[in-house]
Write a protein that holds these residues in place. Structure first.
Motif, PDB file in Angstrom:
ATOM      1  N   THR A  23      -1.513  -1.158  -4.089  1.00 13.53           N
ATOM      2  CA  THR A  23      -2.624  -0.200  -4.029  1.00 13.53           C
ATOM      3  C   THR A  23      -2.043   1.190  -3.809  1.00 13.53           C
ATOM      4  OG1 THR A  23      -2.915  -0.697  -1.667  1.00 13.53           O
ATOM      5  CG2 THR A  23      -4.445  -1.752  -3.188  1.00 13.53           C
ATOM      6  N   THR A  24      -2.620   2.149  -4.519  1.00 16.35           N
ATOM      7  CA  THR A  24      -2.244   3.548  -4.317  1.00 16.35           C
ATOM      8  C   THR A  24      -3.537   4.306  -4.043  1.00 16.35           C
ATOM      9  OG1 THR A  24      -2.545   4.099  -6.650  1.00 16.35           O
ATOM     10  CG2 THR A  24      -0.353   3.341  -5.993  1.00 16.35           C
ATOM     11  N   ASN A  25      -3.395   5.532  -3.601  1.00 16.94           N
ATOM     12  CA  ASN A  25      -4.550   6.428  -3.489  1.00 16.94           C
ATOM     13  C   ASN A  25      -4.029   7.848  -3.663  1.00 16.94           C
ATOM     14  OD1 ASN A  25      -3.754   7.509  -0.921  1.00 16.94           O
ATOM     15  ND2 ASN A  25      -4.635   5.722   0.101  1.00 16.94           N
ATOM     16  N   ARG A  70      -2.296  -1.521   9.806  1.00 21.81           N
ATOM     17  CA  ARG A  70      -1.408  -0.703  10.640  1.00 21.81           C
ATOM     18  C   ARG A  70      -0.200  -1.466  11.203  1.00 21.81           C
ATOM     19  NH1 ARG A  70      -3.902   3.179   8.857  1.00 21.81           N
ATOM     20  NH2 ARG A  70      -5.544   4.352   9.927  1.00 21.81           N
ATOM     21  N   ALA A  81      -7.698  -3.414   3.844  1.00 17.95           N
ATOM     22  CA  ALA A  81      -6.873  -2.219   3.627  1.00 17.95           C
ATOM     23  C   ALA A  81      -6.715  -1.443   4.928  1.00 17.95           C
ATOM     24  CB  ALA A  81      -7.518  -1.345   2.557  1.00 17.95           C
ATOM     25  N   SER A  82      -5.878  -0.408   4.863  1.00 22.24           N
ATOM     26  CA  SER A  82      -5.605   0.418   6.039  1.00 22.24           C
ATOM     27  C   SER A  82      -5.024  -0.442   7.172  1.00 22.24           C
ATOM     28  CB  SER A  82      -6.911   1.116   6.471  1.00 22.24           C
ATOM     29  OG  SER A  82      -6.714   2.009   7.515  1.00 22.24           O
ATOM     30  N   ASP A 103       0.856  -1.193   0.000  1.00 25.47           N
ATOM     31  CA  ASP A 103       0.000   0.000   0.000  1.00 25.47           C
ATOM     32  C   ASP A 103       0.890   1.241   0.000  1.00 25.47           C
ATOM     33  OD1 ASP A 103      -2.503   1.252   0.120  1.00 25.47           O
ATOM     34  OD2 ASP A 103      -2.468   1.374   2.306  1.00 25.47           O
ATOM     35  N   LYS A 148      -9.713   2.027  -9.203  1.00 26.83           N
ATOM     36  CA  LYS A 148     -10.201   2.133  -7.828  1.00 26.83           C
ATOM     37  C   LYS A 148     -11.305   3.186  -7.779  1.00 26.83           C
ATOM     38  CE  LYS A 148      -7.810   2.047  -3.393  1.00 26.83           C
ATOM     39  NZ  LYS A 148      -6.614   2.554  -2.734  1.00 26.83           N
ATOM     40  N   LEU A 208      -1.415   8.866  -1.085  1.00 22.36           N
ATOM     41  CA  LEU A 208      -0.112   8.196  -1.214  1.00 22.36           C
ATOM     42  C   LEU A 208       0.682   8.772  -2.389  1.00 22.36           C
ATOM     43  CD1 LEU A 208      -1.215   4.478  -0.562  1.00 22.36           C
ATOM     44  CD2 LEU A 208       0.114   5.938   0.981  1.00 22.36           C
ATOM     45  N   PHE A 245     -11.499  -0.593   5.151  1.00 21.94           N
ATOM     46  CA  PHE A 245     -10.351   0.100   5.765  1.00 21.94           C
ATOM     47  C   PHE A 245     -10.285  -0.244   7.250  1.00 21.94           C
ATOM     48  CE2 PHE A 245      -9.199   3.985   2.947  1.00 21.94           C
ATOM     49  CZ  PHE A 245      -9.280   3.227   1.793  1.00 21.94           C
ATOM     50  N   ARG A 290      -8.616   2.322   9.944  1.00 19.13           N
ATOM     51  CA  ARG A 290      -9.405   3.527  10.245  1.00 19.13           C
ATOM     52  C   ARG A 290     -10.594   3.174  11.135  1.00 19.13           C
ATOM     53  NH1 ARG A 290      -9.199   7.469   4.854  1.00 19.13           N
ATOM     54  NH2 ARG A 290      -7.061   6.911   4.289  1.00 19.13           N
ATOM     55  N   THR A 332      -3.560  -5.437   1.867  1.00 23.76           N
ATOM     56  CA  THR A 332      -2.647  -4.435   1.323  1.00 23.76           C
ATOM     57  C   THR A 332      -1.987  -3.708   2.485  1.00 23.76           C
ATOM     58  OG1 THR A 332      -2.283  -2.691  -0.268  1.00 23.76           O
ATOM     59  CG2 THR A 332      -4.392  -2.587   0.915  1.00 23.76           C
TER      60      THR A 332
HETATM   61  C1  E4P Z   1      -6.299   1.227   0.486  1.00 25.50           C
HETATM   62  O1  E4P Z   1      -6.284   0.904  -0.674  1.00 25.50           O
HETATM   63  C2  E4P Z   1      -5.842   2.525   0.995  1.00 25.50           C
HETATM   64  O2  E4P Z   1      -4.873   3.038   0.122  1.00 25.50           O
HETATM   65  C3  E4P Z   1      -5.162   2.454   2.331  1.00 25.50           C
HETATM   66  O3  E4P Z   1      -5.075   1.136   2.818  1.00 25.50           O
HETATM   67  C4  E4P Z   1      -5.616   3.464   3.310  1.00 25.50           C
HETATM   68  O4  E4P Z   1      -4.843   3.319   4.472  1.00 25.50           O
HETATM   69  P1  E4P Z   1      -4.715   4.444   5.592  1.00 25.50           P
HETATM   70  O5  E4P Z   1      -5.910   4.358   6.468  1.00 25.50           O
HETATM   71  O6  E4P Z   1      -3.452   4.067   6.315  1.00 25.50           O
HETATM   72  O7  E4P Z   1      -4.615   5.763   4.878  1.00 25.50           O
END
Ligand code: E4P
Length: 218
Positions: free
Chosen positions: A26-28, A170, A167-168, A6, A87, A31, A133, A136, A187
């Motif tokens: 995975t990107t956003n 930690r 996702a997300s 990620d 996405k 990121l 996520f 979060r 991810t």
């Molecule tokens: C998933 O595709 C997101 O890019 C990512 O996991 C978000 O993670 P974060 O809550 O650490 O920003």
């Protein structure tokens, strides 16, 4: 379970890829901004670089939130490389676009998912991946792993083929808990993947083996 990384950081993607365990990226927009990648041309060429390095399952997020714009942007992203997965955010027009992409052979990852109901809609719309996520959710004092269990259970009830992409993430324990819960994909930041390597008894045991070997050589 598949492992995605990620990040939009090429060095970290290369490090995970070189380990031989990487199934995707995975990107956003956050990121990408973190790596200083700004402007359409640079963003597009960065996606191509990631795709050429990893070769499969590279999630590239649309910025649009209106149906026609999501479709236009998603088509453009998908044309960049066969590894691109578009996405799409969990909004009303996003669900409609997921269905359009599914009908038109474009792979999708439905992002910003925080409930089983949202995951159900994503699967109905034909998303290839759904991204709850979990970090979060934990940050908001709920249990993200429980949501993974719930979605895996619901998808199992109906045989939905949408892959549950946790996702997300930690920390390394999140990865293990998601594997226990039956997530298809995790991810993760590079640090969490490398954290899976660590155990003090491994370090102590290795040190002992090596020192005994050295003694045997004297
Ligand atoms: C998933 O595709 C997101 O890019 C990512 O996991 C978000 O993670 P974060 O809550 O650490 O920003």
């Amino acid at each position: 379970m598949k492992f995605f990384i990620d990040t939009a950081n090429i060095d970290q993607i290369r490090e995970a890829h070189d380990l031989g365990i990487l199934d995707g990226v995975t990107t956003n927009p956050s990121l990408m901004a973190k790596e200083g990648i700004r402007g359409e041309e640079k963003i597009m060429s960065h996606y191509v670089s990631i795709c050429e390095l990893v070769g499969k399952n590279v999630s590239a997020e649309v910025i649009a939130t209106e149906f026609n714009e999501i479709v236009t942007e998603g088509k453009k992203l998908a044309e960049l490389h066969p590894a691109i997965v578009v996405k799409v955010p969990m909004v009303k027009d996003g669900v409609k676009a997921l269905k359009w992409f599914s009908d038109n052979g474009i792979k999708t990852n439905c992002t910003l998912v925080f409930s089983a109901g949202q995951a159900l809609l994503a699967a109905k719309a034909g998303a290839n991946f759904v991204s709850p996520f979990i970090g979060r959710i934990d940050d908001a004092n709920w249990d993200g792993v429980l949501l993974i269990e719930q979605i895996v259970h619901i998808y199992g009830n109906y045989g939905y083929r949408t892959e549950v992409l946790a996702a997300s993430i930690r920390n390394p324990l999140h990865i293990v808990k998601c594997a226990e819960a039956g997530a298809d994909v995790c991810t993760c930041p590079l640090e969490s993947i490398l954290g899976l390597l660590k155990h003090p008894l491994t370090d102590i045991g290795l040190e002992k083996f090596l020192s005994d070997h050295r003694k045997g050589q004297q």
